[in-house]
Design an enzyme around this catalytic site. Structure first.
Site, PDB file in Angstrom:
ATOM      1  N   ALA A 139     -23.377 106.258 -53.829  1.00  0.00           N
ATOM      2  CA  ALA A 139     -22.946 106.701 -55.156  1.00  0.00           C
ATOM      3  C   ALA A 139     -22.942 108.229 -55.226  1.00  0.00           C
ATOM      4  CB  ALA A 139     -23.870 106.117 -56.217  1.00  0.00           C
ATOM      5  N   LYS A 179     -16.969  92.391 -50.891  1.00  0.00           N
ATOM      6  CA  LYS A 179     -16.840  93.635 -50.137  1.00  0.00           C
ATOM      7  C   LYS A 179     -18.062  93.742 -49.219  1.00  0.00           C
ATOM      8  CE  LYS A 179     -15.738  98.511 -50.447  1.00  0.00           C
ATOM      9  NZ  LYS A 179     -16.690  98.938 -49.420  1.00  0.00           N
ATOM     10  N   CYS A 208     -63.121 106.483 -59.823  1.00  0.00           N
ATOM     11  CA  CYS A 208     -62.189 105.721 -60.643  1.00  0.00           C
ATOM     12  C   CYS A 208     -61.817 106.516 -61.899  1.00  0.00           C
ATOM     13  CB  CYS A 208     -62.837 104.396 -61.046  1.00  0.00           C
ATOM     14  SG  CYS A 208     -61.867 103.458 -62.217  1.00  0.00           S
ATOM     15  N   TYR A 265     -22.589 110.233 -52.673  1.00  0.00           N
ATOM     16  CA  TYR A 265     -21.489 110.685 -51.829  1.00  0.00           C
ATOM     17  C   TYR A 265     -20.179 110.601 -52.614  1.00  0.00           C
ATOM     18  CZ  TYR A 265     -18.205 110.910 -47.920  1.00  0.00           C
ATOM     19  OH  TYR A 265     -17.180 111.254 -47.084  1.00  0.00           O
TER      20      TYR A 265
HETATM   21  S1  IVH Z   1      -9.434  95.281 -47.121  1.00  0.00           S
HETATM   22  C1  IVH Z   1      -5.962  98.121 -46.683  1.00  0.00           C
HETATM   23  N1  IVH Z   1     -11.328  93.566 -47.667  1.00  0.00           N
HETATM   24  O1  IVH Z   1     -14.285  98.274 -47.359  1.00  0.00           O
HETATM   25  C2  IVH Z   1      -7.190  97.412 -47.086  1.00  0.00           C
HETATM   26  N2  IVH Z   1     -11.943  95.733 -46.935  1.00  0.00           N
HETATM   27  O2  IVH Z   1     -12.542 101.217 -47.946  1.00  0.00           O
HETATM   28  C3  IVH Z   1      -8.193  97.392 -46.033  1.00  0.00           C
HETATM   29  N3  IVH Z   1     -14.373  96.047 -46.708  1.00  0.00           N
HETATM   30  O3  IVH Z   1     -13.641 100.177 -44.713  1.00  0.00           O
HETATM   31  C4  IVH Z   1      -9.504  96.893 -46.430  1.00  0.00           C
HETATM   32  N4  IVH Z   1     -14.955  94.029 -47.334  1.00  0.00           N
HETATM   33  O4  IVH Z   1     -14.346  97.948 -44.041  1.00  0.00           O
HETATM   34  C5  IVH Z   1     -11.033  94.817 -47.260  1.00  0.00           C
HETATM   35  N5  IVH Z   1     -12.914  91.933 -48.160  1.00  0.00           N
HETATM   36  C6  IVH Z   1     -12.614  93.173 -47.743  1.00  0.00           C
HETATM   37  C7  IVH Z   1     -13.604  94.095 -47.383  1.00  0.00           C
HETATM   38  C8  IVH Z   1     -13.229  95.380 -46.992  1.00  0.00           C
HETATM   39  C9  IVH Z   1     -15.393  95.197 -46.911  1.00  0.00           C
HETATM   40  C10 IVH Z   1     -14.522  97.452 -46.283  1.00  0.00           C
HETATM   41  C11 IVH Z   1     -13.606  97.875 -45.198  1.00  0.00           C
HETATM   42  C12 IVH Z   1     -13.147  99.230 -45.583  1.00  0.00           C
HETATM   43  C13 IVH Z   1     -13.764  99.482 -46.909  1.00  0.00           C
HETATM   44  C14 IVH Z   1     -12.725  99.892 -47.912  1.00  0.00           C
END
Ligand code: IVH
Length: 695
Positions: free
Chosen positions: A40, A127, A419, A42
């Protein structure tokens, strides 16, 4: 917008500072896998730079971190050019469900949909918090595995990723001539915990979190090290492909990847419009802590690949997808001071006072640090910047220190000698990590618990003196020590709020009755650490009088059966504290008494005088129940088998104790045997016991 050339000097300077900070944090994150700020924080630096550059476009340089996908390449690996770049996702700034609705509104605007047009269909995914990789399959065989690097060029980590069991060496079924699979390498929480347990046992350095560990393992120079890290993989998309009829939707694409034998996470949902995305966001957020791996949010993708290509890309990010993060579970803040808190058993716990920080959905200001050894092990100093973690309902923790931010005047924590509540000595018993207040009955923080223990059924047995009443009495300053109970009149009790005359009278009667007790109950009621009911009985039997016990030094205490050094030190320490002696004198003065002098007759009961050892699992009694059964019949349960042991009661999977019993020729019973023994001796010895008692 400002005219070119009219950039204030402060903005130019700030942009330069931000760029160098971002570059440094990128290096720590990508090359060392050891970030010193949270995601966050960053993101906040990044956003600030982006907003400066948009206010003053002349500040924008082609090499600004805002112009690249992110990341840097480590020189040790051969470069791999991504023919289809590995992009990153735009991050939705709101960390509430409203962010999902905002994304949908944006998509509708971009697609110029009329307000009454049907909802857009999205695929909502997790994600994953790991490391993005690209796997190249030629004629169905894995040929190259690469990290994302800067999005254009990554590192060749083929040898390492071949050791990951979840990444198939060849695709199942009819694979196309070329297919690049994109996805995330990660580590489960359980594998991470096990790895750190092994590290701890071996005295090695502990890993910070699963993400960094997975990322570090992918970049190992020695693939045998990678192989030991239990890495896993989820596919979420594709890069270059040839000779493959790409499925029409993201959902169908994932199904097709799964059919090739690639791991695809099942936790995804087709959503019609923003509200359904928002519902997924809330749903996943609530389940986040229960997932076997870490995620930092969810990802929304327009499901139709055709609509995706219509939307296209903006700079280096797809317009058709967004990362919607959860409120961060880790944040950094300052450790302002360390106080100590005295718990109900006298345990003195250091507590970190923090600069308030919003983490995991609440504001955290105090975090327990467990004990001073832990503080030393983590090298925490007052004034340090620390990372605080609050995941799900788990209590917040200080996970580590940001060494780089340590101010020169950072101070070490020193456990106080006395204490803060009562001034008694704080002591640590040999072999214990927890420091304790020796104030016992006098320390206000311990008073309440001590009173409850004193009044409990197996101690002085004062019926009706429960939690609520003790709280009222202590908080009202009416009772400070157990002796005060005996000075409580009906008037004082009945005057308490919510106290009926009748119940007040009952409590007074129960207190009255408790004046006449036994030495064993009295010793137990004192609440000396480690002195349970059985030990209290042993002590009463061995010493015969309270004075003899109070005068015993550790050597004398060690003469008592089953009293070891820890227990002896605890007992001697308790009686060495003048406050405790005073409390005892007050109780005697208040008329609490017991038969003294003679050593007590052997305990009554069918198993009186017999020593038992329990081992293995019994069919119908838990360990505690079996112990209660034996002790209830007058027997004694001891920890280890010796020649003094009369019976070993063995259940399923009994181990070394059973072997020892066989070796020493000690009688062995099973559960039924134990029950029979109680029944047999119960009738056979009844008369005999009667005689003995009269004698
Ligand atoms: S799609 C063009 N789907 O999140 C789209 N990314 O900046 C490409 N990540 O570095 C990414 N879970 O490593 C996608 N279900 C998911 C993901 C995912 C994790 C990561 C990915 C990427 C970052 C997005």
């Amino acid at each position: 917008m400002a005219a070119p050339g009219a950039v204030p000097a402060a903005a130019t300077k700030r942009a330069a500072v931000l760029r160098s900070q971002i570059a440094e944090h990128d290096r720590r994150y990508y090359e060392e896998d050891a970030p010193t700020i949270s995601d966050a924080e960053y993101d906040a630096l990044f956003r600030e730079l982006r907003s400066l550059e948009s206010d003053f476009p002349s500040l924008l340089t082609p090499d600004s971190p805002t112009q690249r996908v992110g990341g840097a390449r480590a020189a040790a690996f051969a470069p791999v050019v991504h023919r289809v770049p590995m992009l990153s996702l735009r991050t939705e700034t709101q960390t509430t469900a409203a962010g999902a609705v905002a994304f949908d509104a944006r998509m509708r605007r971009e697609l110029k949909l009329a307000p009454d047009a049907p909802p857009i269909i999205y695929l909502a995914e997790l994600k994953f918090d790991g490391l993005a990789v690209s796997l190249r399959y030629e004629e169905g065989t894995l040929t190259v595995a690469a990290t994302r690097g800067d999005g254009e060029t990554g590192e060749d980590v083929t040898a390492n990723l071949r050791t990951v069991a979840e990444i198939p060496a060849s695709l199942r079924g009819r694979a196309p001539p070329l297919l690049e699979v994109r996805g995330e390498v990660y580590m489960t929480r359980a594998d991470f915990t096990r790895l750190n347990e092994r590290q701890r046992a071996a005295g090695g350095k502990l890993f910070v979190n699963p993400r960094n560990t997975a990322a570090g393992a992918v970049r190992q120079l020695d693939p045998t090290v990678t192989a030991k890290r239990q890495l896993r993989f989820f596919a979420y998309g594709i890069g270059e492909s040839d000779g493959w009829a790409t499925p029409p939707t993201q959902d169908a694409l994932l199904t097709a990847l799964a059919a090739f034998g690639l791991p695809v996470n099942g936790d995804r949902r087709l959503a019609h419009g923003g509200e359904e995305l928002a519902a997924y966001y809330e749903d996943v957020k609530a389940r986040r802590a229960d997932l076997p791996f870490e995620i930092d949010g969810v990802v929304y993708k327009v499901d139709s690949l055709e609509v995706q290509s219509e939307l296209g890309f903006r700079s280096r990010e797809p317009r058709w997808a967004v990362a919607h993060k959860f409120p961060p579970e880790e944040m950094s803040t300052r450790l302002l001071s360390i106080d100590v808190q005295v718990g109900r058993t006298g345990a003195v716990t250091p507590v970190a006072r923090l600069e308030p920080v919003f983490v995991g959905g609440t504001t955290v200001t105090n975090v327990t640090l467990h004990n001073d050894e832990e503080i030393r092990r983590r090298d925490l100093r007052i004034g340090d910047t620390v990372i605080v973690r609050r995941a799900g309902d788990v209590i917040p923790q200080v996970v580590r220190v940001v060494q780089e931010k340590r101010p020169p005047d950072a101070r070490e924590f020193v456990m106080p000698a006395h204490c803060p509540e009562c001034g008694s000595a704080i002591a640590r018993l040999p072999g214990e990590v927890i420091a304790r207040c020796t104030g016992g009955l006098v320390c206000p923080a311990q008073r309440r618990q001590a009173l409850l223990h004193f009044a409990s059924r197996r101690a002085l047995d004062i019926e009706g003196l429960g939690d609520k009443l003790v709280e009222q009495l202590v908080d009202g300053g009416i009772v400070r020590t157990p002796a005060d109970l005996y000075r409580l009149g009906l008037g004082k009790l009945a005057a308490l709020e919510r106290m009926a005359e009748k119940s007040a009278a009952n409590v007074v009667a129960a207190i009255e009755k408790s004046r006449s007790t036994t030495l064993a109950r009295f010793i137990f009621g004192l609440g000396i650490r480690h002195v349970g009911e059985a030990t209290a009985r042993d002590l009463a039997r061995h010493f015969g009088t309270l004075d003899a016990l109070m005068d015993a030094d550790e050597a004398r205490l060690l003469e008592v059966d089953d009293v070891g050094p820890v227990l002896a030190a605890s007992i001697a320490g308790f009686f060495a504290e003048p406050h405790n002696r005073e409390g005892i004198e007050q109780l005697r003065a208040a008329g609490v008494h017991w038969p003294e002098g003679a050593r007590r007759a052997p305990e009554r009961g069918a198993l009186a005088g017999l020593n038992f050892v329990l081992t293995g699992t019994l069919p119908s009694y838990s360990r505690d129940d079996a112990k209660a059964l034996i002790e209830g019949a007058g027997g004694k349960v001891i920890g280890s088998v010796s020649r003094k042991t009369d019976y070993v009661v063995a259940g399923a999977e009994a181990g070394s104790k059973l072997a020892k019993a066989t070796q020493l020729g000690v009688a062995i019973l099973d559960e039924a045997g134990l029950e029979q023994l109680i029944a047999r001796r119960g009738t056979a010895t009844g008369d005999e016991r009667g005689h003995r008692e009269q004698a």
